[in-house]
Scaffold this motif. Sequence first.
Motif, PDB file in Angstrom:
ATOM      1  N   VAL A  27      10.249  10.939  15.037  1.00  0.00           N
ATOM      2  CA  VAL A  27       9.551  12.147  15.482  1.00  0.00           C
ATOM      3  C   VAL A  27       9.219  13.038  14.288  1.00  0.00           C
ATOM      4  O   VAL A  27       8.099  13.538  14.162  1.00  0.00           O
ATOM      5  N   ALA A  28      10.179  13.205  13.374  1.00  0.00           N
ATOM      6  CA  ALA A  28       9.948  14.026  12.181  1.00  0.00           C
ATOM      7  C   ALA A  28       8.840  13.419  11.319  1.00  0.00           C
ATOM      8  O   ALA A  28       7.992  14.137  10.791  1.00  0.00           O
ATOM      9  N   LEU A  29       8.839  12.100  11.209  1.00  0.00           N
ATOM     10  CA  LEU A  29       7.815  11.409  10.420  1.00  0.00           C
ATOM     11  C   LEU A  29       6.440  11.586  11.058  1.00  0.00           C
ATOM     12  O   LEU A  29       5.458  11.872  10.362  1.00  0.00           O
ATOM     13  N   ILE A  30       6.360  11.465  12.365  1.00  0.00           N
ATOM     14  CA  ILE A  30       5.082  11.645  13.078  1.00  0.00           C
ATOM     15  C   ILE A  30       4.551  13.058  12.824  1.00  0.00           C
ATOM     16  O   ILE A  30       3.369  13.247  12.511  1.00  0.00           O
ATOM     17  N   LYS A  31       5.424  14.060  12.910  1.00  0.00           N
ATOM     18  CA  LYS A  31       5.004  15.441  12.671  1.00  0.00           C
ATOM     19  C   LYS A  31       4.527  15.628  11.231  1.00  0.00           C
ATOM     20  O   LYS A  31       3.537  16.311  10.976  1.00  0.00           O
ATOM     21  N   GLU A  32       5.227  15.002  10.293  1.00  0.00           N
ATOM     22  CA  GLU A  32       4.860  15.117   8.877  1.00  0.00           C
ATOM     23  C   GLU A  32       3.509  14.465   8.612  1.00  0.00           C
ATOM     24  O   GLU A  32       2.667  15.026   7.917  1.00  0.00           O
ATOM     25  N   ILE A  33       3.290  13.292   9.199  1.00  0.00           N
ATOM     26  CA  ILE A  33       1.994  12.601   9.053  1.00  0.00           C
ATOM     27  C   ILE A  33       0.880  13.482   9.635  1.00  0.00           C
ATOM     28  O   ILE A  33      -0.169  13.651   9.024  1.00  0.00           O
ATOM     29  N   LYS A  34       1.135  14.065  10.795  1.00  0.00           N
ATOM     30  CA  LYS A  34       0.142  14.929  11.430  1.00  0.00           C
ATOM     31  C   LYS A  34      -0.214  16.107  10.517  1.00  0.00           C
ATOM     32  O   LYS A  34      -1.374  16.469  10.378  1.00  0.00           O
ATOM     33  N   ASN A  35       0.787  16.675   9.877  1.00  0.00           N
ATOM     34  CA  ASN A  35       0.548  17.823   8.996  1.00  0.00           C
ATOM     35  C   ASN A  35      -0.152  17.418   7.694  1.00  0.00           C
ATOM     36  O   ASN A  35      -0.959  18.179   7.168  1.00  0.00           O
ATOM     37  N   LEU A  36       0.175  16.243   7.170  1.00  0.00           N
ATOM     38  CA  LEU A  36      -0.358  15.823   5.876  1.00  0.00           C
ATOM     39  C   LEU A  36      -1.783  15.283   5.951  1.00  0.00           C
ATOM     40  O   LEU A  36      -2.543  15.415   5.000  1.00  0.00           O
ATOM     41  N   LEU A  37      -2.123  14.640   7.050  1.00  0.00           N
ATOM     42  CA  LEU A  37      -3.445  14.037   7.169  1.00  0.00           C
ATOM     43  C   LEU A  37      -4.327  14.909   8.052  1.00  0.00           C
ATOM     44  O   LEU A  37      -4.039  15.102   9.233  1.00  0.00           O
ATOM     45  N   GLU A  38      -5.377  15.425   7.473  1.00  0.00           N
ATOM     46  CA  GLU A  38      -6.262  16.336   8.196  1.00  0.00           C
ATOM     47  C   GLU A  38      -6.953  15.648   9.369  1.00  0.00           C
ATOM     48  O   GLU A  38      -7.306  14.483   9.301  1.00  0.00           O
ATOM     49  N   GLY A  39      -7.114  16.413  10.438  1.00  0.00           N
ATOM     50  CA  GLY A  39      -7.856  15.929  11.587  1.00  0.00           C
ATOM     51  C   GLY A  39      -7.103  14.945  12.467  1.00  0.00           C
ATOM     52  O   GLY A  39      -7.694  14.250  13.283  1.00  0.00           O
ATOM     53  N   MET A  40      -5.783  14.863  12.304  1.00  0.00           N
ATOM     54  CA  MET A  40      -5.006  13.918  13.103  1.00  0.00           C
ATOM     55  C   MET A  40      -4.152  14.683  14.110  1.00  0.00           C
ATOM     56  O   MET A  40      -3.469  15.639  13.751  1.00  0.00           O
ATOM     57  N   ASN A  41      -4.220  14.265  15.385  1.00  0.00           N
ATOM     58  CA  ASN A  41      -3.367  14.903  16.386  1.00  0.00           C
ATOM     59  C   ASN A  41      -2.072  14.098  16.548  1.00  0.00           C
ATOM     60  O   ASN A  41      -1.897  13.067  15.907  1.00  0.00           O
ATOM     61  N   LEU A  42      -1.176  14.573  17.394  1.00  0.00           N
ATOM     62  CA  LEU A  42       0.132  13.910  17.543  1.00  0.00           C
ATOM     63  C   LEU A  42       0.014  12.479  18.047  1.00  0.00           C
ATOM     64  O   LEU A  42       0.730  11.598  17.587  1.00  0.00           O
ATOM     65  N   VAL A  43      -0.898  12.242  18.985  1.00  0.00           N
ATOM     66  CA  VAL A  43      -1.067  10.892  19.538  1.00  0.00           C
ATOM     67  C   VAL A  43      -1.542   9.939  18.441  1.00  0.00           C
ATOM     68  O   VAL A  43      -1.016   8.834  18.289  1.00  0.00           O
ATOM     69  N   GLN A  44      -2.525  10.386  17.650  1.00  0.00           N
ATOM     70  CA  GLN A  44      -3.031   9.554  16.550  1.00  0.00           C
ATOM     71  C   GLN A  44      -1.944   9.321  15.505  1.00  0.00           C
ATOM     72  O   GLN A  44      -1.803   8.221  14.988  1.00  0.00           O
ATOM     73  N   ALA A  45      -1.172  10.360  15.205  1.00  0.00           N
ATOM     74  CA  ALA A  45      -0.099  10.242  14.223  1.00  0.00           C
ATOM     75  C   ALA A  45       0.966   9.254  14.697  1.00  0.00           C
ATOM     76  O   ALA A  45       1.472   8.448  13.917  1.00  0.00           O
ATOM     77  N   LYS A  46       1.281   9.282  15.997  1.00  0.00           N
ATOM     78  CA  LYS A  46       2.274   8.356  16.555  1.00  0.00           C
ATOM     79  C   LYS A  46       1.782   6.912  16.425  1.00  0.00           C
ATOM     80  O   LYS A  46       2.518   6.033  15.982  1.00  0.00           O
ATOM     81  N   LYS A  47       0.534   6.669  16.789  1.00  0.00           N
ATOM     82  CA  LYS A  47      -0.034   5.316  16.681  1.00  0.00           C
ATOM     83  C   LYS A  47      -0.072   4.870  15.226  1.00  0.00           C
ATOM     84  O   LYS A  47       0.207   3.714  14.916  1.00  0.00           O
ATOM     85  N   PHE A  48      -0.401   5.800  14.339  1.00  0.00           N
ATOM     86  CA  PHE A  48      -0.471   5.500  12.918  1.00  0.00           C
ATOM     87  C   PHE A  48       0.899   5.064  12.397  1.00  0.00           C
ATOM     88  O   PHE A  48       1.024   4.045  11.727  1.00  0.00           O
ATOM     89  N   VAL A  49       1.939   5.838  12.715  1.00  0.00           N
ATOM     90  CA  VAL A  49       3.303   5.534  12.265  1.00  0.00           C
ATOM     91  C   VAL A  49       3.766   4.192  12.836  1.00  0.00           C
ATOM     92  O   VAL A  49       4.354   3.378  12.130  1.00  0.00           O
ATOM     93  N   GLU A  50       3.463   3.953  14.112  1.00  0.00           N
ATOM     94  CA  GLU A  50       3.891   2.711  14.756  1.00  0.00           C
ATOM     95  C   GLU A  50       3.149   1.487  14.215  1.00  0.00           C
ATOM     96  O   GLU A  50       3.584   0.362  14.433  1.00  0.00           O
ATOM     97  N   SER A  51       2.038   1.699  13.520  1.00  0.00           N
ATOM     98  CA  SER A  51       1.282   0.564  12.985  1.00  0.00           C
ATOM     99  C   SER A  51       1.772   0.149  11.596  1.00  0.00           C
ATOM    100  O   SER A  51       1.146  -0.683  10.945  1.00  0.00           O
ATOM    101  N   ALA A  52       2.886   0.712  11.141  1.00  0.00           N
ATOM    102  CA  ALA A  52       3.433   0.378   9.812  1.00  0.00           C
ATOM    103  C   ALA A  52       3.660  -1.126   9.711  1.00  0.00           C
ATOM    104  O   ALA A  52       4.024  -1.748  10.690  1.00  0.00           O
ATOM    105  N   PRO A  53       3.450  -1.753   8.570  1.00  0.00           N
ATOM    106  CA  PRO A  53       3.017  -1.169   7.295  1.00  0.00           C
ATOM    107  C   PRO A  53       1.530  -0.836   7.286  1.00  0.00           C
ATOM    108  O   PRO A  53       0.710  -1.609   7.764  1.00  0.00           O
ATOM    109  N   THR A  54       1.217   0.342   6.754  1.00  0.00           N
ATOM    110  CA  THR A  54      -0.161   0.812   6.710  1.00  0.00           C
ATOM    111  C   THR A  54      -0.356   1.782   5.545  1.00  0.00           C
ATOM    112  O   THR A  54       0.599   2.397   5.089  1.00  0.00           O
ATOM    113  N   ILE A  55      -1.582   1.902   5.094  1.00  0.00           N
ATOM    114  CA  ILE A  55      -1.898   2.821   3.999  1.00  0.00           C
ATOM    115  C   ILE A  55      -2.022   4.237   4.564  1.00  0.00           C
ATOM    116  O   ILE A  55      -2.807   4.474   5.485  1.00  0.00           O
ATOM    117  N   VAL A  56      -1.219   5.152   4.026  1.00  0.00           N
ATOM    118  CA  VAL A  56      -1.260   6.543   4.470  1.00  0.00           C
ATOM    119  C   VAL A  56      -2.484   7.225   3.869  1.00  0.00           C
ATOM    120  O   VAL A  56      -3.262   7.867   4.568  1.00  0.00           O
TER     121      VAL A  56
END
Length: 82
Positions: A27-56
Motif C-alpha cells: 500500500v505504501a509503495l502504491i501511494k509512493e508510485i502515485k505521488n512520484l509519477l504524474e497523472g497516475m491515480n491509485l487504481v493505475q498505481a496499483k496495477k503498475f506495482v502489481e505488474s512488477a518487474p517493470t520500468i518505473v
Amino acid sequence: DEEEAAPKKVQTSFAVKLVKFDDKQKVALIKEIKNLLEGMNLVQAKKFVESAPTIVKGDIGKDEAEKLKEALVKVGAVIEIE
C-alpha cells in the motif's frame, strides 16, 4: 588499434526498474508510485506495482534515478538502475 579507435560509451540516461516489492508494504509503495509519477491515480498505481518487474521511469539522469530508487526502497521496493 581498432579497440582504441572506439570511444568508450558513457551512460548518460538511466532507467529505474521495479523488480519486486515487500507485500507488507504494498500500500505504501502504491501511494509512493502515485505521488512520484504524474497523472497516475491509485487504481493505475496499483496495477503498475502489481505488474512488477517493470520500468518505473526511463531516460532520466543519474541523480534523478538515485533519488527515485531511494524513495522506492524506503517503501519496500527492490529497485535496479539500468
